[in-house]
Design an enzyme around this catalytic site. Sequence first.
Site, PDB file in Angstrom:
ATOM      1  N   GLN A 135      35.822  36.938  46.588  1.00 18.38           N
ATOM      2  CA  GLN A 135      37.220  37.130  46.201  1.00 18.38           C
ATOM      3  C   GLN A 135      37.901  37.829  47.367  1.00 18.38           C
ATOM      4  O   GLN A 135      37.750  39.028  47.542  1.00 18.38           O
ATOM      5  CB  GLN A 135      37.305  37.946  44.919  1.00 18.38           C
ATOM      6  CG  GLN A 135      36.522  37.326  43.755  1.00 18.38           C
ATOM      7  CD  GLN A 135      37.172  36.070  43.197  1.00 18.38           C
ATOM      8  OE1 GLN A 135      38.336  36.071  42.803  1.00 18.38           O
ATOM      9  NE2 GLN A 135      36.428  34.956  43.189  1.00 18.38           N
ATOM     10  N   ALA A 153      44.024  39.063  35.636  1.00 13.73           N
ATOM     11  CA  ALA A 153      43.004  38.336  36.399  1.00 13.73           C
ATOM     12  C   ALA A 153      43.525  37.929  37.780  1.00 13.73           C
ATOM     13  O   ALA A 153      44.698  38.112  38.103  1.00 13.73           O
ATOM     14  CB  ALA A 153      42.553  37.118  35.613  1.00 13.73           C
ATOM     15  N   HIS A 154      42.640  37.340  38.566  1.00 13.78           N
ATOM     16  CA  HIS A 154      42.993  36.986  39.946  1.00 13.78           C
ATOM     17  C   HIS A 154      44.135  35.974  40.018  1.00 13.78           C
ATOM     18  O   HIS A 154      44.220  35.057  39.236  1.00 13.78           O
ATOM     19  CB  HIS A 154      41.792  36.481  40.754  1.00 13.78           C
ATOM     20  CG  HIS A 154      40.923  35.474  40.095  1.00 13.78           C
ATOM     21  ND1 HIS A 154      39.688  35.139  40.609  1.00 13.78           N
ATOM     22  CD2 HIS A 154      41.081  34.727  38.987  1.00 13.78           C
ATOM     23  CE1 HIS A 154      39.150  34.229  39.838  1.00 13.78           C
ATOM     24  NE2 HIS A 154      39.955  33.966  38.856  1.00 13.78           N
ATOM     25  N   ASN A 155      44.995  36.220  40.999  1.00 11.97           N
ATOM     26  CA  ASN A 155      46.085  35.293  41.324  1.00 11.97           C
ATOM     27  C   ASN A 155      47.153  35.172  40.242  1.00 11.97           C
ATOM     28  O   ASN A 155      47.984  34.260  40.279  1.00 11.97           O
ATOM     29  CB  ASN A 155      45.527  33.902  41.676  1.00 11.97           C
ATOM     30  CG  ASN A 155      44.621  33.965  42.884  1.00 11.97           C
ATOM     31  OD1 ASN A 155      43.393  34.015  42.767  1.00 11.97           O
ATOM     32  ND2 ASN A 155      45.209  34.025  44.047  1.00 11.97           N
ATOM     33  N   SER A 206      45.585  32.953  37.601  1.00 13.55           N
ATOM     34  CA  SER A 206      46.623  32.080  38.165  1.00 13.55           C
ATOM     35  C   SER A 206      47.814  31.858  37.245  1.00 13.55           C
ATOM     36  O   SER A 206      48.667  31.018  37.551  1.00 13.55           O
ATOM     37  CB  SER A 206      46.045  30.712  38.564  1.00 13.55           C
ATOM     38  OG  SER A 206      45.045  30.878  39.531  1.00 13.55           O
TER      39      SER A 206
END
Lengths: 334, 334, 334
Positions: free
Chosen positions: B195, B236-238, B256
Site C-alpha cells: 500500500q 478504507a484506502h483511496n 475507493s
Amino acid sequence: MRLSEVAALVAGKLENGNQFVEIAGIQDLQAARENEAAFLSNMRLKHQFNDSRAGVVLLGSAMFPDTDRTVIRVDDPYLAFATLQRHFYPEGKSTGSRSEAAFVDPSARLADDVDIAPMAVIGPNVEIGSGSRIGSGCVIEAGAVIGCNCLLHARAVVGGNCILGDRVILQPGAIIGADGFGYAWSGKEHLKIPQVGRVVIEDDVEIGANTCVDRGAIGDTLIERGAKLDNLIQIAHNVRIGACSIMASQVGISGSTLIGKGCQIGGQVGIAGHLNIGDGCKLAAKSGVMSDLKAGGTYGGAPAMPHRQWLKVLALTARLPEIWSSLSREHNRD
Amino acid sequence: MRLSEVAALVAGKLENGNQFVEIAGIQDLQAARENEAAFLSNMRLKHQFNDSRAGVVLLGSAMFPDTDRTVIRVDDPYLAFATLQRHFYPEGKSTGSRSEAAFVDPSARLADDVDIAPMAVIGPNVEIGSGSRIGSGCVIEAGAVIGCNCLLHARAVVGGNCILGDRVILQPGAIIGADGFGYAWSGKEHLKIPQVGRVVIEDDVEIGANTCVDRGAIGDTLIERGAKLDNLIQIAHNVRIGACSIMASQVGISGSTLIGKGCQIGGQVGIAGHLNIGDGCKLAAKSGVMSDLKAGGTYGGAPAMPHRQWLKVLALTARLPEIWSSLSREHNRD
Amino acid sequence: MRLSEVAALVAGKLENGNQFVEIAGIQDLQAARENEAAFLSNMRLKHQFNDSRAGVVLLGSAMFPDTDRTVIRVDDPYLAFATLQRHFYPEGKSTGSRSEAAFVDPSARLADDVDIAPMAVIGPNVEIGSGSRIGSGCVIEAGAVIGCNCLLHARAVVGGNCILGDRVILQPGAIIGADGFGYAWSGKEHLKIPQVGRVVIEDDVEIGANTCVDRGAIGDTLIERGAKLDNLIQIAHNVRIGACSIMASQVGISGSTLIGKGCQIGGQVGIAGHLNIGDGCKLAAKSGVMSDLKAGGTYGGAPAMPHRQWLKVLALTARLPEIWSSLSREHNRD
C-alpha cells in the site's frame, strides 16, 4: 485444593467423590484432566459431560441426576466456576514499582504503592490512589483523578480532569475523555463547540479495549458503578450508563442518552441521542433504538420493537418470497 | 461578560434584562445558575425552559414569544451557544515546550513554537508547522508533513509520508495511514499488495478517537477541508471524503468510494466500495449503501433507499404479523 | 524493467508492444503515464481502458480482444498487479537497530537483527525471532513470543504469554490479548472471571489497525495461518478463525465461535457466540449470524439466510408499500 474445600468455596454439595482428592485448577469439559475441575453451564455443551476426564464437574442440581461421576451440585455452575477461577487466579497487587522509563510530572500526587510501567505519562496535578497500577504507555492527563486499586492496561488514556473511582479496570487502548462530537453550522463551516465536561467513572467499572468514552460537552458523561463495557464501544458526550449495566462489543450510544441500571445490550447495537432506556432493558444484538424504551422490556430489531413482535417479524420477513408466490398464485387463479 | 456584550457577540436581541448584569459562563437549562447563560435549541427540552434558573436564555425568535424571562433572541440558538462557549473557552496555544522524554529525529524540521509532549516519537524528515501541538505518545512517521496550528491528542499516529493541513485535530488513538486492506489470491494464499499511497487531510478536519484512515493502495486517500469524523470510524484506502461532510461514530466506508461535499452520515452506516455518494446526501444511522446515491437525497435502510420509502417499509415491516393474521383470516373465511 | 521482463514476471503474453520498452512502476488506469503499467480487473472501470496513457495494461485474455494498445494478457490481472507491485516495493528488512529511547527488559531474548523503535516496551521473558521489527510505542508484555520476520506497526500491543508465528503483521493500534469479556452475576454484581488463556496467531496473519483479539477465558483464542483481518474488528475470547479466512472492517465475532477456513466475511458483520461457521462461507456485509452455517454457502441478512433468498426478501421488503397499496385496493374493490 481438596474436593471438600472446593465444595465449601462454591457452597455446593459433593456427590460420588472422595473429599480428600486434590484439584489443581479448572478447565472446560473437553480439556480438563483428572486433577482438574470442569463445569457445565451452557446446555449446548451437555454432550461433553460423559466424555470429560475432569476430576470433578460443577453441575446444576437438576442435571444428570443419576450420574455416578464425581460432581459438585451448585445453584449456578457458571458462578461457581467464576468463584473457583478467582480463587486459583487472585488479582495482582501493586508493588510500588516506578519505571525510570516513565514520565511523571512533579506535581502529580501518587500513593506510595502505585505501580507505573515504562513509557507511561502522568500529567500535572494527577492524583492516583493506593494500589493502582498504570500500564505501559498509558497517558493520564492533567488533573485526572484515579482511585484505589485501579488497573490500567497498556496504552489506556485518561483525559484531563476525568475521574475514575476504585477498582476500575481499563483494557488496553481504552480512551476516556476524548472530545465529544459537537459542532454548530455557521453557514459555511462546522464550528467546533469546546467540550468542557468530564468523564466520571464510578467504582468497579470495566472498560474494554479501544473503547471510547467521550467527555461531556458541558456537564459530565457518567458510567455508574459496576457497569461493564466490552471492546470498541462508543459512548458519546453526556451519556449516562446505569449501575451494573453490561454491553457487548461495538455498541454505539449517541449523545445525552440515559441507559438505566442493570441493562444488557447486545453487540453492534446503536442507540440514538437524547433517549431514555429504562432499568433492566435487554436489547438483542444489532438493534437500532430510535425512541425511549420502557424499563424491564426485551427488544430487538431496527427500529427496536418488543422482542416477541420482532421474532414474528423476522420469521415473516424470511418467508416473504414464499408468501408472495402464494398470493400471486391465488390472484392468478382468481 | 455583560448581557449587552453577550447579545452583541451572538448578534441577538436582549429582552426583559438588564444589560449590565454579568454572565460567568454557559450551561444547559437544568444546571445553569443565576450568573450563567443557557440555551434552548432541542425542542425536546422545551419543558425545562420555565424551571431553569439561568440568568439568560438564548432563544429562537418564535419560541415563548410572551415570556417575561430574560432572554436573548437569536436566529440559531445552538450556533449562539457555540459562539459563546468558544468565547469562554478559547483554543489553547502552543508554547514551544519540548519534552525531554520525547524522541525527535535530528532530521525532523519543527517550527520553533511546536509543542512536543512526553513519549511522542517524531520520525526522520517529518515537518511540523508553527503552532502545532503533538500530544503524549503520538507517533509521527518518516516524511509525514503536519501543517500549522494542528492539535494531535494523546497517542495519535500519522503514518509515513502522510499530509495534514492546518488546524487539523486528531483525537486520541486516531490512526492516519495504516495500510489499506488489499490482497490478491494466488491460489493458495492471500498475497499482500504493498500500500504505497498516502493519506492527505486538508485544513480544519477533525478525526475522532481510535478512528482509522487507511493510506491509498496506489494513489491517495483524501479527506477534504472541514470534514468532521467521529470516533471508531473506518475509512478504507483511496476513499475521498468531500469538504464539510460529517459522519457519526462507527461508520465504515469501503475502498475507493467517493463521498460528496456536505454529506451527513449517521452512526454505524456502512458503504460498499467503488461507489459515488453525491453532494449533500443524508444517511440515516445503520444504513447500508450498495449503490451510487444521487446528490441531495435523504436515505435509510440496508440496502439504502429514499428516506420516505424507507419509513413506509419500516412501518409495514413492523405490522407484518398483524397483516399476516388478517390475510390468513380472510383466506380461511373464503 | 523491460516489458519482456514484466511479462515474464506475471506469466503473461505481451501484445502490440516492444519488449525493450522500460516500465518504471504501476498505477491505476487514470493516473498511469507512458512509462508506467496499469491493470484492468474491476469491470466497472472498463471505460477507462481506452483513455489511459499507460505504457502497458495488464488485461484478462478475453477483454478487448482486438485492441491495438500494448497489453500483457494474464489469467488474473489483479494478481498480476499484486505481483508487479510486490516487485517494485519489496518488503523492508530489519537492520538490528535498537532505539535507546525504547525499554527492553534485560530478561527478554531478542535475535540480533531485531529492530526496536523508540518508546517500544519489551517486557520480561519476551522472545522475538530473527528479522522482526517492533514499531514505535509498541508494548510486548511478559512472556509473549514473536516469531521471525514479523512487522509490528506503531503502538501495537501483544499481551502477556501470547504467541505470534512468523511473518505476522500487526497494523497500528492492534491489540492482541486484552481480557475476554466474562462475568458471572453474583446476585448483586458482575464478578469478573479471570481470563487466563492466550491468543495464538499463526504464520502470515495480518491484523488491522485498532482491531482487538481477546485472550481465551481458559483455553486459547486462535487465528490460523494466512488469515487477514481488517481494521476495528472484534474477536472475542476462545474464537478460532480458520486458515486464510478474510474479514472486512468492523466485524464482530462473539465468544467461542469457530470460523472455518477460507471464509470471506463482509464489513460490519456480527456473529453470535458458540457457533460453527463452515469452511468457505461467504457473508454479505452487515449480516447478523445467529445459528450455525454450512460450509461453502453464501449468506446475507440478519438473521443470516441463504444469499438468494435474502436478495428476494430485500426486493420484496423494498416493495412492501406498493404491495400493500395493491392489496388494500383489491380488498376495497371486493
